[in-house]
Design an enzyme around this catalytic site. Structure first.
Site, PDB file in Angstrom:
ATOM      1  CG  HIS A  76      -1.977  -1.077   1.337  1.00 21.03           C
ATOM      2  ND1 HIS A  76      -2.982  -1.018   0.367  1.00 21.03           N
ATOM      3  CD2 HIS A  76      -1.903  -2.294   1.858  1.00 21.03           C
ATOM      4  CE1 HIS A  76      -3.420  -2.175   0.753  1.00 21.03           C
ATOM      5  NE2 HIS A  76      -2.971  -3.214   1.513  1.00 21.03           N
ATOM      6  CB  CYS A 123      -2.470   3.896  -3.555  1.00 24.53           C
ATOM      7  SG  CYS A 123      -3.801   2.735  -3.883  1.00 24.53           S
TER       8      CYS A 123
END
Length: 130
Positions: A76, A123
């Site tokens: 992430h 991300c």
């Protein structure tokens, strides 16, 4: 992944329902809680001394001015940071952009590569270099 609360086949990894375990027998240099930003950066820098006390193979990137380095990172991310595995799902262990950039600059200054490609699947990964 293999020890995740959400994994229905603890200790195994598979890439299709009811498929074979693709984790068993695969060599791993470092696992579990030893996958940290600090250790990741030490491996990149080739800092074997920093990794001596860390359970694992002790392997680091031992490179020179003619080497090409490819790094694939998947986890992430958020603006200016990448997340590393953590026992706290909500509060990840963070690698900040400034620390990654500083390590890459240090590697360049010490002729640790001729070319380096970082493939970051997370991300906001582009924010690591902006």
């Amino acid at each position: 992944v293999v020890k995740s609360f959400f994994n229905t086949r603890k200790g195994q990894m598979y890439n299709e329902p009811n498929g074979p375990d693709v984790y068993e027998g695969v060599p791993k240099d470092y696992t579990n809680k030893h996958i940290t930003p600090k250790n990741f950066l030490a491996v990149l820098r080739g800092d074997a001394a920093a990794m001596q006390s860390v359970p694992g193979t002790g392997r680091v990137i031992d490179s020179g001015p003619n080497d090409r380095i490819f790094v694939y990172f998947a986890d992430h991310g958020a603006p200016g940071m990448l997340a590393f595995p953590s026992k706290f799902v909500v509060v990840p262990t963070k690698l900040l952009a400034r620390d990654l950039i500083s390590t890459i600059e240090d590697m360049h200054a010490h002729n640790k590569y001729s070319q380096m490609l970082l493939y970051i699947e997370a991300c906001e990964s582009g924010s690591m270099f902006s």
